[in-house]
Motif scaffolding. Structure first.
Motif, short mmCIF file in Angstrom:
data_model
loop_
_atom_site.label_atom_id
_atom_site.label_comp_id
_atom_site.label_asym_id
_atom_site.label_seq_id
_atom_site.Cartn_x
_atom_site.Cartn_y
_atom_site.Cartn_z
N ASP A 69 0.82 -1.21 0.00
CA ASP A 69 0.00 0.00 0.00
C ASP A 69 0.86 1.26 0.00
OD1 ASP A 69 -2.38 -1.35 -0.10
OD2 ASP A 69 -2.92 -1.05 2.00
N ASP A 70 1.99 1.22 0.72
CA ASP A 70 2.90 2.36 0.72
C ASP A 70 3.49 2.58 -0.67
OD1 ASP A 70 2.43 2.74 3.41
OD2 ASP A 70 4.28 1.73 4.06
N VAL A 71 3.81 1.47 -1.34
CA VAL A 71 4.35 1.56 -2.70
C VAL A 71 3.29 2.15 -3.63
CG1 VAL A 71 5.24 0.26 -4.67
CG2 VAL A 71 5.93 -0.37 -2.35
N ALA A 72 2.05 1.67 -3.51
CA ALA A 72 0.97 2.18 -4.36
C ALA A 72 0.77 3.68 -4.14
CB ALA A 72 -0.33 1.42 -4.06
N HIS A 73 0.89 4.10 -2.90
CA HIS A 73 0.74 5.52 -2.60
C HIS A 73 1.88 6.33 -3.23
CE1 HIS A 73 -0.96 8.82 -0.15
NE2 HIS A 73 0.29 9.24 -0.06
N ALA A 74 3.09 5.81 -3.12
CA ALA A 74 4.26 6.53 -3.63
C ALA A 74 4.22 6.68 -5.15
CB ALA A 74 5.54 5.81 -3.21
N ILE A 75 3.84 5.63 -5.86
CA ILE A 75 3.87 5.71 -7.33
C ILE A 75 2.69 6.51 -7.88
CG2 ILE A 75 5.17 3.57 -7.55
CD1 ILE A 75 1.64 3.46 -8.71
N SER A 76 1.73 6.84 -7.01
CA SER A 76 0.55 7.60 -7.44
C SER A 76 0.68 9.09 -7.18
CB SER A 76 -0.70 7.07 -6.73
OG SER A 76 -0.90 5.70 -7.02
N LYS A 77 1.78 9.51 -6.58
CA LYS A 77 1.97 10.93 -6.31
C LYS A 77 2.18 11.70 -7.61
CE LYS A 77 3.81 10.75 -1.61
NZ LYS A 77 2.78 11.64 -1.05
N ARG A 78 1.89 12.98 -7.56
CA ARG A 78 2.06 13.84 -8.72
C ARG A 78 3.50 13.75 -9.25
NH1 ARG A 78 0.66 20.04 -7.83
NH2 ARG A 78 2.21 19.68 -6.22
N HIS B 212 -0.97 -1.77 -11.31
CA HIS B 212 -0.27 -2.94 -10.79
C HIS B 212 1.09 -3.19 -11.44
CE1 HIS B 212 -3.82 -5.07 -8.59
NE2 HIS B 212 -3.54 -3.88 -8.12
N PRO B 213 1.26 -3.01 -12.75
CA PRO B 213 2.61 -3.21 -13.31
C PRO B 213 3.63 -2.23 -12.74
CG PRO B 213 0.95 -3.28 -15.04
CD PRO B 213 0.26 -2.78 -13.81
N VAL B 214 3.21 -1.00 -12.49
CA VAL B 214 4.12 0.00 -11.92
C VAL B 214 4.46 -0.37 -10.48
CG1 VAL B 214 4.49 2.46 -11.50
CG2 VAL B 214 3.01 1.73 -13.39
N ILE B 215 3.44 -0.80 -9.73
CA ILE B 215 3.65 -1.22 -8.34
C ILE B 215 4.60 -2.41 -8.28
CG2 ILE B 215 2.54 -2.19 -6.30
CD1 ILE B 215 0.02 -0.56 -7.12
N ALA B 216 4.37 -3.41 -9.15
CA ALA B 216 5.20 -4.62 -9.14
C ALA B 216 6.65 -4.29 -9.44
CB ALA B 216 4.66 -5.62 -10.15
N ALA B 217 6.88 -3.39 -10.40
CA ALA B 217 8.25 -3.01 -10.74
C ALA B 217 8.93 -2.31 -9.57
CB ALA B 217 8.25 -2.11 -11.97
N LEU C 251 -3.58 -9.84 -0.92
CA LEU C 251 -2.68 -10.78 -1.58
C LEU C 251 -3.43 -11.98 -2.17
CD1 LEU C 251 0.26 -11.77 -2.14
CD2 LEU C 251 0.16 -12.91 0.09
N LEU C 252 -4.37 -12.52 -1.41
CA LEU C 252 -5.08 -13.73 -1.84
C LEU C 252 -6.30 -13.41 -2.69
CD1 LEU C 252 -4.83 -15.67 1.53
CD2 LEU C 252 -3.39 -15.93 -0.50
N GLU C 253 -6.86 -12.23 -2.51
CA GLU C 253 -8.04 -11.86 -3.28
C GLU C 253 -7.68 -11.48 -4.71
OE1 GLU C 253 -9.12 -11.21 1.00
OE2 GLU C 253 -7.36 -10.93 -0.26
N ARG C 254 -6.63 -10.68 -4.88
CA ARG C 254 -6.26 -10.21 -6.21
C ARG C 254 -5.28 -11.15 -6.90
NH1 ARG C 254 -10.08 -7.78 -5.20
NH2 ARG C 254 -10.37 -5.53 -5.00
N GLY C 255 -4.33 -11.65 -6.15
CA GLY C 255 -3.43 -12.67 -6.69
C GLY C 255 -2.27 -12.17 -7.51
N GLY C 256 -2.21 -10.86 -7.80
CA GLY C 256 -1.16 -10.37 -8.68
C GLY C 256 0.24 -10.56 -8.14
N LEU C 257 0.40 -10.48 -6.82
CA LEU C 257 1.71 -10.63 -6.21
C LEU C 257 1.91 -12.00 -5.55
CD1 LEU C 257 2.01 -7.08 -4.61
CD2 LEU C 257 3.41 -7.98 -6.49
#
Length: 212
Positions: free
Chosen positions: A35-44, A91-96, A117-123
């Motif tokens: 979630d912290d990563v998702a927040h960081a990559i979504s900043k302006r 998700h691709p940006v978060i995964a990278a 993690l178990l609901e979405r499965g991407g990671l």
């Protein structure tokens, strides 16, 4: 060359994932919260921000130039198709970014905290083990209401978007019971810390054997 054992830490809302993650960090484990990563990559100015604005339009940008997270959450919660589109963008940006962070880990093992993690499965494929933080559903509701002030029906609507407690436990490799007082976590975390260090040593020994 050595690898890092990646443990996926997950659990329902209000189960105490942050508390458990902090206990492992205190023992020297690396910890990364998706979630912290998702927040960081979504900043302006970041890649996630650009991807959302380019694909979904400026209506999702607030007056401060940042993404309107409340609006995005509301739309994603109400519209599964919109949620899938948003996830496909981010998700691709978060995964990278997660891969970059794991590459900087120095402990023998680390925890990747992923609420869904178990609901979405991407990671899911990125983690070697799944650690579920567990507590009764009534306790989840009590904790979330206490910390956020949300009404019970709203908390239960959020819970309904997650796996049921039995389904989550069925997919776990390891479980921490966070029903009781904080002190009850310590021996559980100690046991798993020893176990994960052992698994990391075994994995590295196999890797070195193959490379020799």
């Amino acid at each position: 060359m050595t690898g890092r054992l990646v443990v996926g830490l997950t659990g329902g809302i209000g189960s105490g994932k942050s508390k458990v993650a902090a206990a492992f960090a205190a023992r020297g484990a690396d910890v990364l919260d998706a979630d912290d990563v998702a927040h960081a990559i979504s900043k302006r100015g970041e890649a996630g921000h650009r991807a959302v604005v380019d694909a979904l339009g400026p209506e999702f940008v607030g007056a401060d130039g940042e993404l309107d997270r409340a609006l995005l959450r509301s739309r994603a919660f109400a519209d599964p198709a919109f949620r899938q589109r948003l996830e496909a963008l981010l998700h691709p940006v978060i995964a990278a970014r997660i891969e970059e962070a794991i590459g900087r880990w120095r402990a023998p093992y680390g925890l990747l905290v992923v609420p869904l993690l178990l609901e979405r499965g991407g990671l899911r494929a990125r983690v070697a083990r799944v650690l579920v933080v567990d507590c009764p559903e009534e306790e989840q509701v009590r904790r979330v209401r206490l910390r956020s002030g949300l009404p019970e029906d709203e908390v239960r609507r959020i819970m309904a978007t997650q796996l049921t407690r039995p389904a989550r436990l069925a997919l776990a490799d390891d479980v921490i019971d966070n029903t009781g007082p904080a002190a009850a976590l310590e021996p559980q975390v100690d046991r798993l810390d020893r176990r994960y260090r052992e698994l990391a040593r075994e994995a590295n020994a196999k890797l070195e054997s193959r490379n020799s």
